[in-house]
Design a protein around this motif. Structure first.
Motif, PDB file in Angstrom:
ATOM      1  N   LYS A 196       0.752  -1.326   0.147  1.00 29.92           N
ATOM      2  CA  LYS A 196       0.078  -0.129  -0.055  1.00 29.92           C
ATOM      3  C   LYS A 196       0.646   1.372  -0.017  1.00 29.92           C
ATOM      4  O   LYS A 196       0.328   2.204   0.125  1.00 29.92           O
ATOM      5  N   TRP A 197       2.052   1.176  -0.366  1.00 34.83           N
ATOM      6  CA  TRP A 197       3.049   2.288  -0.324  1.00 34.83           C
ATOM      7  C   TRP A 197       3.619   2.783  -1.631  1.00 34.83           C
ATOM      8  O   TRP A 197       4.677   2.300  -2.033  1.00 34.83           O
ATOM      9  N   ALA A 198       2.632   3.253  -2.426  1.00 34.75           N
ATOM     10  CA  ALA A 198       2.980   3.672  -4.029  1.00 34.75           C
ATOM     11  C   ALA A 198       4.298   4.634  -3.658  1.00 34.75           C
ATOM     12  O   ALA A 198       5.165   4.470  -4.632  1.00 34.75           O
ATOM     13  N   THR A 199       4.117   5.620  -2.956  1.00 37.96           N
ATOM     14  CA  THR A 199       5.235   6.675  -3.051  1.00 37.96           C
ATOM     15  C   THR A 199       5.587   6.906  -1.407  1.00 37.96           C
ATOM     16  O   THR A 199       4.892   6.779  -0.669  1.00 37.96           O
ATOM     17  N   PRO A 200       6.801   7.535  -1.201  1.00 39.37           N
ATOM     18  CA  PRO A 200       7.091   7.801  -0.037  1.00 39.37           C
ATOM     19  C   PRO A 200       6.400   8.769   0.700  1.00 39.37           C
ATOM     20  O   PRO A 200       6.150   9.838   0.120  1.00 39.37           O
ATOM     21  N   SER A 201       6.218   8.972   1.829  1.00 41.54           N
ATOM     22  CA  SER A 201       5.721  10.205   2.617  1.00 41.54           C
ATOM     23  C   SER A 201       6.817  10.944   2.900  1.00 41.54           C
ATOM     24  O   SER A 201       7.941  10.712   2.637  1.00 41.54           O
TER      25      SER A 201
END
Length: 208
Positions: A42-47
């Motif tokens: 569920k982590w397409a791009t980093p926060s």
């Protein structure tokens, strides 16, 4: 003991919970295998927190992270820890390198361990799956003890203090990093006594 990452208060990563649209996992130095695992999860791009913390941890810096709940602190430390363990297979005396994650209670240990297992599972089929797949995940909490092949451990301070009395000597010598999750809780009160004992033991072993 070389480096320590913790989630204590610090100006390094105190931004709100939003994603860094101009960053990719690969641009942070994350391996293709782990980046693929993150994408499939569920982590397409980093926060923003992850984008700022991961490169610092990968470079070997001691890092403190302060951010809101849900901003991605667990991934911010797990990804570089897993990558470092995959890259550095052996520590002193040819024993496998290990990482220790301290959490305040069993539930948080289980939650973080589940994320680590998900990241490792997501690398299957990649060119480095064999390396990452060997990173067994162990719990030292709630009466559970780690397996012989485990290399990343999640523990409560009290349980780990008790475990130190019977653990093999090479365990502490081969700790590549320690993460203190919820450090604002673990570095004060009753928790602090156990953490201080761990610090003294790791300092002693690093000098041997």
């Amino acid at each position: 003991l070389k480096r320590t990452a913790s989630t204590a208060a610090s100006p390094l990563a105190d931004s709100p919970n939003f994603f860094s649209e101009d960053k990719s996992w690969e641009s942070l130095g994350v391996s293709k295998a782990l980046a693929s695992s993150l994408h499939s999860g569920k982590w397409a791009t980093p926060s923003e927190v992850q984008a700022r913390a991961i490169p610092e941890i990968l470079s070997g810096e001691d890092v403190a992270i302060a951010a809101e709940t849900g901003s991605g602190k667990t991934i911010a430390y797990l990804v570089p820890v897993l990558q470092k363990l995959a890259e550095t297979r052996e520590g002193q005396d040819k024993h496998p390198t290990r990482a220790l994650i301290l959490c305040p209670n069993l539930q948080l240990c289980q939650q973080a361990a589940a994320v680590a297992k998900q990241l490792i599972e997501g690398t299957k089929g990649s060119e480095v799956a064999e390396t990452l797949g060997s990173l067994g995940v162990g719990l030292i909490a709630g009466g559970e003890h780690p397996g012989r092949d485990d290399r990343i451990f999640f523990a409560t301070p009290a349980a780990f203090t008790n475990y130190m009395q019977t653990m093999p000597l090479e365990f502490l010598r081969c700790l590549a990093c320690i993460v203190v999750d919820e450090a604002d809780m673990l570095l004060e009160g009753g928790f602090a006594t156990h953490v201080d004992r761990l610090k003294q033991h790791t300092k002693a072993e690093s000098r041997r």
